[in-house]
Write a protein that holds these residues in place. Structure first.
Motif: not given
Length: 475
Positions: A333-335, A315-326, A304-309, A340-346
């Motif tokens: 933030e997940l359901l 499509n929005e998830l694909t573009r948000t993840v694609g915009a970050v640097q490896p 439901v959100s990435i870094n608070g966004r 609700r849970q929060t998971v950190n992914v490198r």
């Protein structure tokens, strides 16, 4: 009324040009025609497909070819597109699909000079490429990546439709942030324009009335193959960021989670009992060994959100993840199972070629000739826990867990939805299932809540798929 009054009544409103001629004269010298030669499989008939032209007859060409062409079972195809200078020293922007397989690239300038170009870099996922010709003092244009065009603003397209170089058309921005579907351009929200663009316009510029490039023409929607007033351009902000990096010789790298995703549809929300306002991306599968798997992401998670966004869809998830640097850390933030849970992914690096697992397999062809079905019937499906024998019978890998479908009632709703023996129910109502009782409990829980069907996450020959199984109506 007097003639003067009539003229005033039809005078263009403030901001509208009396003519586009001055703008065209300003920008046209920077626009080029691109001709390419490629190697393609030898056609069986007398036509070949060429980028920008479609099927074109080969006058006098023999069916089987001869000489060198016969030896490698391929032939030469000619293609055409458009492009434009973005620097005085010869860098040209065009579409990736114009030059991606080119053995030879020729560029024809507005002054009729013809120059040989070399490929500098390309990015298939935005359909952009940069080529270069030798020389200097070329006329060039600039991207407008700061001011956002508005729906209704004037636009001018210049290019090489059907080989007619130097063609100008005009119109307006019809819409913004268009998703035109498919996997070819997952990182682009397109501008929609109604300035006529046709085959051969690919890679040409879209200008505003100040002569600034606001887009790169890339695609059309057309049931006829010609312009019907619906064209799509890559916005200048995306195009400039990508082509700047290609000019520097950089490889375009994007962040990567390693998950297969879909939109959280109204059917899914209803079957899970979620509020209508809930938005997010539904994870249907997680690639083994991927960054997402290492971080603990699971099929059935709803991002439901990435870094608070907020994330409104896949499509929005694909573009948000694609915009970050490896290597960057993403806070998701997940359901999960209603909580609700929060998971950190490198973030990892997106592989060059991604496709659906086992794409194109026929599910029916994958169903073996099995002995009588084992298990218990639930809503038209006969299901059983995965045993060693069933794993072997249906060729299920060790990491697949859940309930395997061993039979399907053809007249049931499950049968009409295309369930097949060998499919595996991984989740029901957002919770993992490992026993028949787990599935029965999920069905009863959903029925008791008044919801019309249960959301199942099903392992198919083409990967995981979310399927809403409606309940049979009581007579």
């Amino acid at each position: 009324p007097s003639a003067g009054a009539a003229g005033a009544a039809f005078a263009p409103p403030q901001g509208a040009p009396l003519s586009f001629a001055d703008i065209f004269q300003q920008v046209a010298p920077a626009v080029v025609q691109i001709d390419v030669k490629t190697r393609v499989p030898k056609p069986s008939g007398q036509t070949i497909q060429i980028p920008g032209f479609g099927a074109v007859p080969i006058p006098g060409a023999p069916r089987g070819g001869s000489g060198e062409d016969s030896e490698d079972n391929s032939t030469t195809a000619l293609g055409a597109g458009s492009g434009f200078f973005i620097s005085a020293d010869g860098y040209i922007v065009t579409n990736n699909h114009v030059v991606e397989n080119a053995e030879e690239i020729k560029v024809k300038l507005s002054d009729e000079r013809e120059l040989t170009a070399r490929l500098i870099g390309r990015d298939p996922l935005t359909d952009l490429a940069v080529i270069k010709v030798e020389g200097g003092n070329f006329p060039f244009v600039s991207f407008e990546d700061k001011a956002e065009p508005r729906v209704g603003d004037w636009v001018i397209a210049v290019g090489n439709p059907f080989g007619l170089g130097g063609t100008a058309t005009a119109g307006i921005v019809s819409a913004k942030a268009r998703d035109i579907g498919g996997n070819e351009n997952p990182y682009t929200d397109f501008l929609q324009i109604d300035a006529a663009i046709n085959r051969g316009n690919s890679g040409g510029p879209t200008f505003d009335i100040y002569g600034r490039v606001i887009g790169v023409n890339s695609a059309i929607y057309s049931p006829t193959g010609g312009s019907v007033g619906i064209g799509f351009a890559i916005p200048a902000g995306i195009a400039k960021a990508t082509t700047d990096r290609l000019m520097r010789g950089e490889t375009i790298e994007r962040g990567y989670l390693g998950v297969t995703i879909g939109d959280l549809t109204s059917d899914y929300r209803e079957s899970l009992g979620l509020p209508d306002a809930t938005k997010g991306a539904f994870i249907t599968d997680v690639t083994k060994g991927s960054p997402g798997a290492s971080a603990g992401l699971l099929p059935g998670d709803i991002v439901v959100s990435i870094n608070g966004r907020s994330i409104r869809g896949s499509n929005e998830l694909t573009r948000t993840v694609g915009a970050v640097q490896p290597g960057e850390t993403l806070r998701l933030e997940l359901l999960r199972e209603g909580r609700r849970q929060t998971v950190n992914v490198r973030a990892g690096t997106r592989p060059a070629n991604l496709g659906a697992p086992d794409a194109g397999k026929d599910p029916e062809a994958e169903t073996p000739n099995a002995p009588a079905a084992v298990g218990e019937a639930v809503e038209g499906l006969t299901v059983a826990p995965i045993s060693a024998a069933l794993r072997s019978r249906y060729d299920l890998s060790a990491e697949v867990q859940g309930l395997v479908v061993t039979a399907v009632s053809p007249q049931s709703r499950a049968g009409r939805l295309g369930f097949q023996p060998g499919m595996v129910i991984v989740q029901a109502d957002g919770r993992r299932v490992s026993s028949v009782k787990d599935l029965q409990d999920a069905v009863e829980r959903v029925k008791s809540s008044g919801r019309p069907g249960v959301l199942l996450l099903v392992r198919t020959p083409n990967g995981n798929a979310p399927i809403v199984l409606p309940f049979a109506k009581s007579e």
